[in-house]
Design a protein around this motif. Structure first.
Motif, PDB file in Angstrom:
ATOM      1  N   ALA A 197       7.335   3.120   9.296  1.00  0.00           N
ATOM      2  CA  ALA A 197       7.655   3.512  10.494  1.00  0.00           C
ATOM      3  C   ALA A 197       8.710   4.854   9.765  1.00  0.00           C
ATOM      4  O   ALA A 197       9.434   4.954  10.028  1.00  0.00           O
ATOM      5  N   GLY A 198       7.629   5.990  10.102  1.00  0.00           N
ATOM      6  CA  GLY A 198       8.498   7.304   9.895  1.00  0.00           C
ATOM      7  C   GLY A 198       8.781   7.241   8.465  1.00  0.00           C
ATOM      8  O   GLY A 198       9.559   8.256   8.285  1.00  0.00           O
ATOM      9  N   ALA A 199       7.928   7.300   7.777  1.00  0.00           N
ATOM     10  CA  ALA A 199       7.934   7.731   6.463  1.00  0.00           C
ATOM     11  C   ALA A 199       7.747   8.920   5.842  1.00  0.00           C
ATOM     12  O   ALA A 199       6.451   8.906   6.661  1.00  0.00           O
ATOM     13  N   PRO A 200       8.451   9.734   5.434  1.00  0.00           N
ATOM     14  CA  PRO A 200       7.437  11.488   4.665  1.00  0.00           C
ATOM     15  C   PRO A 200       6.609  10.834   4.090  1.00  0.00           C
ATOM     16  O   PRO A 200       6.377   9.693   2.677  1.00  0.00           O
ATOM     17  N   PRO A 201       5.712  11.493   4.105  1.00  0.00           N
ATOM     18  CA  PRO A 201       3.977  11.260   3.157  1.00  0.00           C
ATOM     19  C   PRO A 201       4.548  12.234   1.473  1.00  0.00           C
ATOM     20  O   PRO A 201       5.875  12.794   1.729  1.00  0.00           O
ATOM     21  N   GLY A 202       3.874  11.590   0.875  1.00  0.00           N
ATOM     22  CA  GLY A 202       4.315  11.861  -0.713  1.00  0.00           C
ATOM     23  C   GLY A 202       4.162  11.582  -2.064  1.00  0.00           C
ATOM     24  O   GLY A 202       4.811  10.289  -1.302  1.00  0.00           O
ATOM     25  N   PRO A 203       4.317  12.010  -2.558  1.00  0.00           N
ATOM     26  CA  PRO A 203       3.973  12.941  -3.148  1.00  0.00           C
ATOM     27  C   PRO A 203       2.241  13.237  -2.952  1.00  0.00           C
ATOM     28  O   PRO A 203       1.697  12.245  -2.671  1.00  0.00           O
ATOM     29  N   PHE A 204       1.570  14.092  -2.642  1.00  0.00           N
ATOM     30  CA  PHE A 204       0.418  14.726  -2.727  1.00  0.00           C
ATOM     31  C   PHE A 204      -0.040  14.021  -3.465  1.00  0.00           C
ATOM     32  O   PHE A 204      -0.080  15.520  -5.285  1.00  0.00           O
ATOM     33  N   PRO A 205      -0.931  14.269  -4.178  1.00  0.00           N
ATOM     34  CA  PRO A 205      -2.362  14.074  -4.808  1.00  0.00           C
ATOM     35  C   PRO A 205      -2.659  15.449  -6.395  1.00  0.00           C
ATOM     36  O   PRO A 205      -2.098  16.141  -4.879  1.00  0.00           O
ATOM     37  N   ALA A 206      -3.152  15.973  -6.899  1.00  0.00           N
ATOM     38  CA  ALA A 206      -3.045  17.364  -7.335  1.00  0.00           C
ATOM     39  C   ALA A 206      -4.670  17.322  -7.059  1.00  0.00           C
ATOM     40  O   ALA A 206      -4.842  18.124  -6.752  1.00  0.00           O
ATOM     41  N   HIS A 207      -5.671  17.001  -6.037  1.00  0.00           N
ATOM     42  CA  HIS A 207      -7.263  16.619  -6.465  1.00  0.00           C
ATOM     43  C   HIS A 207      -7.006  16.029  -4.398  1.00  0.00           C
ATOM     44  O   HIS A 207      -6.471  14.783  -4.947  1.00  0.00           O
TER      45      HIS A 207
ATOM     46  N   PRO B 255       0.899  -1.060   0.289  1.00  0.00           N
ATOM     47  CA  PRO B 255       0.150  -0.096  -0.251  1.00  0.00           C
ATOM     48  C   PRO B 255       0.729   1.189   0.088  1.00  0.00           C
ATOM     49  O   PRO B 255       0.330   2.128  -0.476  1.00  0.00           O
ATOM     50  N   ALA B 256       2.045   1.222   1.091  1.00  0.00           N
ATOM     51  CA  ALA B 256       3.071   2.121   0.569  1.00  0.00           C
ATOM     52  C   ALA B 256       3.481   2.638  -0.381  1.00  0.00           C
ATOM     53  O   ALA B 256       2.958   3.953  -1.220  1.00  0.00           O
ATOM     54  N   VAL B 257       4.054   1.899  -1.331  1.00  0.00           N
ATOM     55  CA  VAL B 257       4.075   1.740  -3.113  1.00  0.00           C
ATOM     56  C   VAL B 257       2.716   2.716  -4.285  1.00  0.00           C
ATOM     57  O   VAL B 257       3.056   3.296  -4.534  1.00  0.00           O
ATOM     58  N   LEU B 258       1.900   1.613  -3.530  1.00  0.00           N
ATOM     59  CA  LEU B 258       0.546   2.045  -3.945  1.00  0.00           C
ATOM     60  C   LEU B 258       0.062   3.445  -4.223  1.00  0.00           C
ATOM     61  O   LEU B 258      -0.549   4.276  -4.794  1.00  0.00           O
TER      62      LEU B 258
ATOM     63  N   GLU C   7      -5.508  -1.821   7.227  1.00  0.00           N
ATOM     64  CA  GLU C   7      -3.952  -1.143   7.207  1.00  0.00           C
ATOM     65  C   GLU C   7      -4.072  -0.120   6.431  1.00  0.00           C
ATOM     66  O   GLU C   7      -2.982   0.687   6.808  1.00  0.00           O
ATOM     67  N   ALA C   8      -4.323  -1.248   4.902  1.00  0.00           N
ATOM     68  CA  ALA C   8      -3.917  -0.694   3.863  1.00  0.00           C
ATOM     69  C   ALA C   8      -5.098   0.611   3.804  1.00  0.00           C
ATOM     70  O   ALA C   8      -4.268   1.407   2.657  1.00  0.00           O
ATOM     71  N   ILE C   9      -5.813   1.014   4.675  1.00  0.00           N
ATOM     72  CA  ILE C   9      -6.249   2.526   3.671  1.00  0.00           C
ATOM     73  C   ILE C   9      -5.241   3.613   4.548  1.00  0.00           C
ATOM     74  O   ILE C   9      -5.649   4.713   4.373  1.00  0.00           O
ATOM     75  N   GLU C  10      -4.707   3.400   6.246  1.00  0.00           N
ATOM     76  CA  GLU C  10      -4.574   4.045   6.982  1.00  0.00           C
ATOM     77  C   GLU C  10      -3.193   4.753   6.180  1.00  0.00           C
ATOM     78  O   GLU C  10      -3.039   5.369   6.110  1.00  0.00           O
ATOM     79  N   VAL C  11      -2.903   3.283   5.668  1.00  0.00           N
ATOM     80  CA  VAL C  11      -0.833   3.666   5.193  1.00  0.00           C
ATOM     81  C   VAL C  11      -1.436   4.908   3.946  1.00  0.00           C
ATOM     82  O   VAL C  11      -0.444   6.159   4.491  1.00  0.00           O
ATOM     83  N   VAL C  12      -2.444   4.430   3.352  1.00  0.00           N
ATOM     84  CA  VAL C  12      -2.551   5.544   1.690  1.00  0.00           C
ATOM     85  C   VAL C  12      -3.094   7.065   2.994  1.00  0.00           C
ATOM     86  O   VAL C  12      -2.523   7.383   2.136  1.00  0.00           O
ATOM     87  N   ARG C  13      -3.869   7.068   3.487  1.00  0.00           N
ATOM     88  CA  ARG C  13      -4.837   8.153   3.415  1.00  0.00           C
ATOM     89  C   ARG C  13      -2.634   8.964   4.430  1.00  0.00           C
ATOM     90  O   ARG C  13      -3.229  10.189   4.226  1.00  0.00           O
ATOM     91  N   ALA C  14      -2.662   8.324   5.665  1.00  0.00           N
ATOM     92  CA  ALA C  14      -1.230   8.967   5.855  1.00  0.00           C
ATOM     93  C   ALA C  14       0.295   9.167   4.489  1.00  0.00           C
ATOM     94  O   ALA C  14      -0.103  10.153   5.008  1.00  0.00           O
ATOM     95  N   LEU C  15      -0.091   8.932   3.806  1.00  0.00           N
ATOM     96  CA  LEU C  15       0.764   8.648   2.502  1.00  0.00           C
ATOM     97  C   LEU C  15       0.659  10.118   1.488  1.00  0.00           C
ATOM     98  O   LEU C  15       1.616  10.791   1.180  1.00  0.00           O
TER      99      LEU C  15
ATOM    100  N   ALA D 271       5.248   9.708   8.602  1.00  0.00           N
ATOM    101  CA  ALA D 271       4.182   8.773   9.529  1.00  0.00           C
ATOM    102  C   ALA D 271       4.680   7.620  10.044  1.00  0.00           C
ATOM    103  O   ALA D 271       5.484   6.550   9.191  1.00  0.00           O
ATOM    104  N   SER D 272       3.911   6.816  10.902  1.00  0.00           N
ATOM    105  CA  SER D 272       3.411   6.047  11.288  1.00  0.00           C
ATOM    106  C   SER D 272       2.616   5.242  11.507  1.00  0.00           C
ATOM    107  O   SER D 272       1.621   5.713  12.197  1.00  0.00           O
ATOM    108  N   VAL D 273       2.754   3.705  11.210  1.00  0.00           N
ATOM    109  CA  VAL D 273       1.361   3.079  11.292  1.00  0.00           C
ATOM    110  C   VAL D 273       1.461   1.812  11.334  1.00  0.00           C
ATOM    111  O   VAL D 273       2.620   0.981  11.156  1.00  0.00           O
ATOM    112  N   SER D 274       1.230   1.328  13.177  1.00  0.00           N
ATOM    113  CA  SER D 274       1.815  -0.259  13.343  1.00  0.00           C
ATOM    114  C   SER D 274       0.690  -1.294  12.850  1.00  0.00           C
ATOM    115  O   SER D 274      -0.766  -0.896  13.788  1.00  0.00           O
ATOM    116  N   GLY D 275       0.666  -2.444  12.328  1.00  0.00           N
ATOM    117  CA  GLY D 275      -0.153  -3.342  11.676  1.00  0.00           C
ATOM    118  C   GLY D 275       0.222  -4.403  11.879  1.00  0.00           C
ATOM    119  O   GLY D 275       1.888  -5.263  11.162  1.00  0.00           O
TER     120      GLY D 275
END
Length: 286
Positions: free
Chosen positions: A156-166, A81-84, A131-139, A146-150
């Motif tokens: 584990a402290g992953a920087p969010p982004g890139p951010f969608p255009a909408h 999900p992080a890559v997705l 858990e995947a929903i939480e990961v996607v929303r966080a990024l 961002a940290s998500v424990s699943g």
């Protein structure tokens, strides 16, 4: 069940066959020219007879101008999900805000396992989707790392982004009661297929989504209801339009996606059926 008042949208599901790589592109261009709003391809990365969904979506987005693209639905067990999340946001930026994301918990576990993926139990698949929903929303959300424990997916402290255009919507393809309640709590839309959830089963499923939404402090109208259609039915275009209008007004389905394999079918859906559905729904909403 109520009409949730959503604007009506129409689109197609295209099967990107490896034996004819240009066919999906030609059909996507026909859908865009005909004025459809949504364009999707199934994500079945374990099938060698199909082209990779994300590669196809990128090409289709580049070859169209208006239609929004998304996987129908992303195969979560084979796509971390992080890559997705980063892939979907990248496509949204590159397409000028024309990407959405639909997720599936997984199926065909033997095929997934044969390709190195997990073989989840139903409970594990549900937990992984949550858990995947939480990961996607966080990024997708600007802020600190961002940290998500699943149990299956984590940050584990992953920087969010890139951010969608909408504000990208997150739709779930779901059948079971737990996942329908998850939609009510956490998703922006429900994307079933008519072949798996026929119209007579929609009221019970919508009731579970709506109840969960209210318990989470959300309005059920926040959740779009999309519907995959198997193909052109028998009967006249007027009868078809009557059926889709009834699905919108009685069951709240507001986005209809036709499984199409010809430009003629796409043009029929876009130019003869969709306008009639809009007219019927608008007349009843007055």
């Amino acid at each position: 069940m109520p009409d949730y008042g959503h604007d009506l949208q129409f689109g197609v599901v295209l099967l990107p066959e490896a034996a004819d790589p240009g066919a999906a592109t030609a059909l996507a261009e026909a859908a865009d020219t005909a004025g459809l709003e949504l364009l999707s391809v199934p994500d079945r990365p374990y099938r060698p007879d199909l082209l990779d969904a994300w590669t196809v979506l990128s090409v289709l987005a580049a070859r169209t101008e208006r239609v929004r693209v998304f996987p129908n639905v992303a195969n979560l067990p084979l796509r971390p999900p992080a890559v997705l999340a980063r892939s979907a946001a990248s496509l949204d930026l590159l397409s000028g805000g024309r990407a959405e994301l639909a997720l599936g918990a997984g199926a065909y576990w033997g095929d997934i396992a044969a390709q190195g993926g997990p073989r989840y139990t139903p409970g594990e698949a549900f937990d992984a989707l949550t858990e995947a929903i939480e990961v996607v929303r966080a990024l997708w959300t600007p802020g600190p790392p961002a940290s998500v424990s699943g149990s299956h997916h984590r940050l584990a402290g992953a920087p969010p982004g890139p951010f969608p255009a909408h504000r990208m919507e997150l739709w779930l393809g779901a059948l079971g009661p737990r996942t329908l309640r998850l939609i009510g709590r956490s998703a922006d839309g429900w994307l079933p297929s008519m072949t798996r959830v026929p119209p007579e089963r929609l009221p019970a499923a919508n009731a579970l989504i709506d109840e969960a939404a209210r318990k989470a402090g959300r309005s059920p109208a926040e959740i779009r209801r999309l519907y995959n259609l198997p193909g052109i039915p028998s009967g006249s275009t007027g009868e078809w339009a009557d059926q889709l209008a009834e699905l919108a007004l009685t069951h709240g389905m507001s986005a209809f996606l036709l499984s199409a394999d010809s430009a003629d079918a796409i043009r029929l859906f876009a130019r003869e059926v969709a306008p009639r559905v809009r007219e019927r729904v608008a007349a009843r909403r007055r």
